[in-house]
Design a protein around this motif. Structure first.
Motif, mmCIF file in Angstrom:
data_model
loop_
_atom_site.group_PDB
_atom_site.id
_atom_site.type_symbol
_atom_site.label_atom_id
_atom_site.label_comp_id
_atom_site.label_asym_id
_atom_site.label_seq_id
_atom_site.Cartn_x
_atom_site.Cartn_y
_atom_site.Cartn_z
ATOM 1 N N VAL A 311 1.118 -1.373 -0.354
ATOM 2 C CA VAL A 311 -0.895 -0.175 -0.025
ATOM 3 C C VAL A 311 1.147 1.193 0.109
ATOM 4 C CG1 VAL A 311 -1.869 1.101 1.264
ATOM 5 C CG2 VAL A 311 -1.859 -0.905 0.953
ATOM 6 N N LEU A 312 0.942 1.941 -0.678
ATOM 7 C CA LEU A 312 1.465 2.980 -0.915
ATOM 8 C C LEU A 312 -0.154 4.812 -1.994
ATOM 9 C CD1 LEU A 312 2.973 3.380 -4.112
ATOM 10 C CD2 LEU A 312 2.052 1.304 -4.180
ATOM 11 N N GLY A 313 1.111 5.883 -1.553
ATOM 12 C CA GLY A 313 0.621 7.220 -1.146
ATOM 13 C C GLY A 313 0.969 7.810 -2.247
ATOM 14 N N VAL A 314 -0.236 8.263 -3.594
ATOM 15 C CA VAL A 314 -0.132 8.686 -4.660
ATOM 16 C C VAL A 314 -0.414 10.190 -4.091
ATOM 17 C CG1 VAL A 314 0.469 6.544 -5.699
ATOM 18 C CG2 VAL A 314 -1.319 7.893 -5.658
ATOM 19 N N VAL A 323 -4.977 6.905 -1.296
ATOM 20 C CA VAL A 323 -4.481 5.459 -0.990
ATOM 21 C C VAL A 323 -3.738 4.239 -2.394
ATOM 22 C CG1 VAL A 323 -4.445 3.138 0.596
ATOM 23 C CG2 VAL A 323 -4.987 5.510 2.045
ATOM 24 N N VAL A 324 -2.915 3.426 -2.589
ATOM 25 C CA VAL A 324 -3.557 2.591 -3.728
ATOM 26 C C VAL A 324 -3.196 1.348 -2.876
ATOM 27 C CG1 VAL A 324 -2.105 1.886 -5.926
ATOM 28 C CG2 VAL A 324 -3.073 4.569 -5.590
ATOM 29 N N ALA A 325 -3.326 0.151 -3.503
ATOM 30 C CA ALA A 325 -3.557 -1.212 -3.284
ATOM 31 C C ALA A 325 -2.689 -1.612 -4.899
ATOM 32 C CB ALA A 325 -4.374 -1.971 -2.670
ATOM 33 N N VAL A 326 -1.116 -2.123 -4.386
ATOM 34 C CA VAL A 326 -0.768 -3.310 -5.361
ATOM 35 C C VAL A 326 -0.839 -4.799 -5.264
ATOM 36 C CG1 VAL A 326 1.000 -3.522 -7.126
ATOM 37 C CG2 VAL A 326 0.362 -1.254 -6.073
ATOM 38 N N ASP A 348 -11.214 2.685 9.253
ATOM 39 C CA ASP A 348 -11.623 3.492 9.093
ATOM 40 C C ASP A 348 -12.192 3.645 7.858
ATOM 41 O OD1 ASP A 348 -11.349 6.488 8.155
ATOM 42 O OD2 ASP A 348 -12.469 6.628 10.463
ATOM 43 N N SER A 349 -13.245 4.093 6.844
ATOM 44 C CA SER A 349 -13.139 3.572 5.617
ATOM 45 C C SER A 349 -12.243 4.910 4.787
ATOM 46 C CB SER A 349 -14.300 4.440 5.037
ATOM 47 O OG SER A 349 -14.655 5.673 5.749
ATOM 48 N N THR A 350 -11.562 5.418 5.554
ATOM 49 C CA THR A 350 -10.210 6.086 5.060
ATOM 50 C C THR A 350 -9.342 5.591 4.601
ATOM 51 O OG1 THR A 350 -11.204 8.631 6.423
ATOM 52 C CG2 THR A 350 -9.335 8.787 5.317
ATOM 53 N N ALA A 351 -8.863 4.704 5.213
ATOM 54 C CA ALA A 351 -7.467 3.536 4.632
ATOM 55 C C ALA A 351 -8.302 3.230 3.848
ATOM 56 C CB ALA A 351 -7.229 2.876 6.753
ATOM 57 N N ALA A 352 -9.518 2.593 3.780
ATOM 58 C CA ALA A 352 -9.600 1.849 2.298
ATOM 59 C C ALA A 352 -9.413 2.456 0.368
ATOM 60 C CB ALA A 352 -11.451 2.048 2.116
ATOM 61 N N PRO A 353 -8.190 1.418 0.298
ATOM 62 C CA PRO A 353 -7.529 2.127 -0.444
ATOM 63 C C PRO A 353 -8.480 2.656 -2.178
ATOM 64 C CG PRO A 353 -7.886 -0.354 -0.916
ATOM 65 C CD PRO A 353 -8.289 0.452 0.063
ATOM 66 N N ARG A 354 -7.943 3.657 -2.892
ATOM 67 C CA ARG A 354 -9.327 4.487 -3.755
ATOM 68 C C ARG A 354 -8.419 3.891 -4.969
ATOM 69 N NH1 ARG A 354 -12.179 8.470 -1.948
ATOM 70 N NH2 ARG A 354 -11.749 8.913 0.314
ATOM 71 N N GLU A 355 -7.673 2.799 -4.867
ATOM 72 C CA GLU A 355 -7.186 2.884 -6.727
ATOM 73 C C GLU A 355 -6.611 1.271 -6.569
ATOM 74 O OE1 GLU A 355 -4.129 3.863 -10.073
ATOM 75 O OE2 GLU A 355 -4.787 5.894 -8.722
ATOM 76 N N ARG A 372 9.410 0.429 -2.654
ATOM 77 C CA ARG A 372 8.338 1.771 -2.795
ATOM 78 C C ARG A 372 8.631 2.325 -4.070
ATOM 79 N NH1 ARG A 372 4.209 0.168 0.797
ATOM 80 N NH2 ARG A 372 5.181 -1.430 2.579
ATOM 81 N N GLN A 373 9.562 2.651 -4.152
ATOM 82 C CA GLN A 373 9.750 3.810 -4.837
ATOM 83 C C GLN A 373 10.123 3.286 -5.850
ATOM 84 O OE1 GLN A 373 13.826 5.053 -4.556
ATOM 85 N NE2 GLN A 373 13.178 6.385 -2.614
ATOM 86 N N ALA A 374 10.095 1.961 -6.413
ATOM 87 C CA ALA A 374 10.015 1.086 -7.925
ATOM 88 C C ALA A 374 8.325 0.755 -7.552
ATOM 89 C CB ALA A 374 10.407 0.037 -7.996
ATOM 90 N N LEU A 375 7.241 1.198 -7.137
ATOM 91 C CA LEU A 375 6.204 0.723 -7.229
ATOM 92 C C LEU A 375 5.719 2.796 -7.666
ATOM 93 C CD1 LEU A 375 4.956 -1.248 -3.898
ATOM 94 C CD2 LEU A 375 4.199 -1.643 -6.721
ATOM 95 N N ARG A 376 6.184 2.872 -7.164
ATOM 96 C CA ARG A 376 5.690 4.860 -7.533
ATOM 97 C C ARG A 376 5.339 4.972 -8.619
ATOM 98 N NH1 ARG A 376 7.102 5.534 -1.422
ATOM 99 N NH2 ARG A 376 5.159 6.494 -0.550
#
Length: 379
Positions: A311-314, A323-326, A348-355, A372-376
């Motif tokens: 999981v990472l933030g973009v 929040v993005v889930a890979v 909390d629903s805020t933590a649910a991935p949006r992508e 995570r840098q490669a993921l970004r």
């Protein structure tokens, strides 16, 4: 100051036997300080040699410099004394039930792989080595474990290796015969731990880093003489296995308090047991709330369609970060809606991935950590 830093070329894992006499000298506190560099990776060896002061004077009590890049990619050299390395090996064997033989399955130029070799030297045993130059094959475990001598037998894995073993029944059976299997280098999902334990594998979760001679907290409990405390939720580690600082960085804030190392990890302690929640420098700020990726990953991994995930933030114009889930899927890939609902039931629903991005494999760096840098870069 008569000590000078020299390189210690680390060969591919099948040839590490020739390092053992040098590692014996290091544990004995004899000879120059050494910087392990991978002889099979000229670019990395040059990078470490040029940035960590090879050929220059160094404090007399430094026996080994272990490079650690953290998440920034900038190499830092943890300065380890012979005393710290011996304390670490002694405390490890004391916790595991005594000295024994070790199986090396990790790159030997990282601290976890080096420690397998150093513990072998400290125990007076010859390590059995699996060649991981071209990746880890769980089938290779079977003859390697058969070749190990007793009375006690140990190995160290990263979570991705453990997952591969559990997907191979014969390798799983072989691994279950060992007295302890240390797992570290990255967080081990609860579902993976439970699966290993159900298969009869004696799993020991380790937490530590190059700055602490590798793992110094086993299953949440500090080794003998190791210390843990929290500072506003940040994990601090102390004890005689602690590095004396970073090479060429005398005022680094991580070592600002004598006898303690300030990690970048958030944690909690309950009844003397440490739980590492995730890295503070990877926290996601979304809609004004702080989200720890590893907490979301733990929940996602309980979904039957998720085999591995990160999981990472973009950047997001409205939320600051989204929040993005890979995900590496199991059979049919789950949908974003299914994963959002799954996370919202526990967090909390805020933590649910949006992508959602579905990939064949997660990019890794170092000893099995998600890059995570490669993921970004995917975004």
């Amino acid at each position: 100051m008569s000590n000078t830093l020299e390189t210690l070329p680390i060969p591919a894992s099948v040839d590490v036997g020739r390092l053992l006499p040098v590692l014996g000298e290091i544990l004995a506190g004899r000879g120059p300080a050494r910087l392990p560099v991978p002889s099979f990776d000229e670019r990395e060896a040059t990078r470490l040699t040029s940035t960590l002061g090879v050929g220059e004077p160094i404090d007399d009590d430094v026996a080994l410099i272990v490079a650690t890049s953290g998440t920034t990619g900038i190499p830092k050299g943890a300065m380890l004394s012979a005393s710290a390395l011996n304390t670490s090996a002694t405390a490890t064997h004391a916790r595991l039930g005594g000295t024994g033989s070790w199986l090396l399955t990790l790159p030997p130029h990282h601290i976890a792989g080096l420690q397998v070799l150093l513990r072998s030297v400290a125990a007076g045993t010859d390590p059995i080595v699996i060649d991981v130059t071209n990746g880890f094959d769980p089938v290779a475990l079977i003859p390697a474990i058969e070749a190990m001598s007793g009375p006690r037998r140990y190995t160290s894995l990263v979570p991705t290796q453990l997952l591969k073993v559990l997907n191979h029944p014969d390798a799983t059976t072989a691994l279950a015969t060992l007295d302890a299997v240390l797992v570290g280098g990255a967080a081990t999902p609860a579902a993976l731990r439970e699966r290993a334990q159900s298969a009869g594998i004696t799993l020991v979760r380790t937490y530590g880093m190059s700055e602490t001679c590798g793992g110094c907290v086993y299953d949440g409990v500090p080794l003998d003489e190791a210390k843990v405390r929290l500072d506003d939720g940040r994990v601090l580690l102390g004890g005689p296995m602690l590095a004396s600082g970073y090479r060429g960085m005398p005022d680094h804030p991580a070592f600002a308090e004598a006898g303690w190392f300030r990690t970048d990890d958030a944690g909690s302690v309950r009844d003397g047991v440490l739980t590492v929640l995730g890295r503070l420098d990877e926290a996601i700020s979304s809609g004004g709330l702080t989200i720890v990726p590893q907490v979301v990953e733990t929940v996602l991994l309980t979904h039957p369609g998720v085999g591995e995930c990160a999981v990472l933030g973009v950047p997001d114009e409205r939320l600051g970060e989204r929040v993005v889930a890979v995900v590496v899927a199991v059979d049919a890939a789950p949908t974003l809606e299914q994963l959002r609902e799954h996370v919202a039931q526990q967090l909390d629903s805020t933590a649910a991935p949006r992508e959602l991005r579905v990939v064949d494999a997660l990019p890794l760096r170092g000893p099995g950590k998600v890059d995570r840098q490669a993921l970004r870069a995917l975004f």
